[in-house]
Design an enzyme around this catalytic site. Sequence first.
Site: not given
Length: 232
Positions: A10, A32, A59, A61-64, A66, A68, A119, A181, A210-211
């Site tokens: 990130d 990632k 990552d 996260k496609l949402h459109d 079908p 496209t 989440t 963690r 990540g962190r």
Amino acid sequence: MGKDVIIACDFSSAQATFDFLDKFNEEKPFVKIGMELYYAEGPSIVKEIKKRGHKIFLDLKLHDIPNTVKKSMAVLSKIDVDMTNLHAAGTIDMMKAALEGLTREDGTRPLLIAVTQLTSTSEERMQNELLINASINDTIIKYANNAKEAGLDGVVCSPLEAGMVKDSCGKAFMTVTPGVRFADGDIGDQVRVTTPAKAKEIGSDYIVVGRPITAAEDPVAAYRRCVAEFVD
Ligand code: C5P
């Protein structure tokens, strides 16, 4: 399917990402790349990291609709990522179209996984704002089963949900789990967290960290600690 640790890179620029990856001399971690870095740097960042020998989970996260999503997945497939994702909320038709788009002429394709409920979405908001009158766990299980029916490889979920997804969708259905963690580490803004060792026990296939690695004093040592707890 091998278990692996995926580092969430990130960072906001290619330079910061390369400075980080340059610390790894012996290993080539699976990384990632999220929206921030991809939108800042474009497909060249993916190609460059790939050239350095890393596997990549893109990552976005496609949402459109079908069609496209299908065409966009065909583009992602050409830039040679190893794993990518979409929102299961786009429906089974959208997920099937995504798989078609992602599949190359020779039949190979990157792994495709679905986000069920983010989440950050609480059960209360899901019910009051989205008018979904089910429990959040039932929604997650339903969306995971939709993803399986569409032919996807698995879902992104909390490691604490990985067990129930496996129980419902079968052991071979992959769970990719952020929210990890170390037992003695800071949890930051994450709420439902667990350790790499516990994620292994519950049945995650990939942990996304990540962190705890990127912000560690010694990122290579932190990465090795994750691998030792989760993979070895
Ligand atoms: O730094 P940290 O280990 O919390 O990073 C977790 C990564 O996983 C971040 O890139 C975050 O956006 C992502 N993620 C998450 N929870 C989800 C989905 C993705 O933490 N439900």
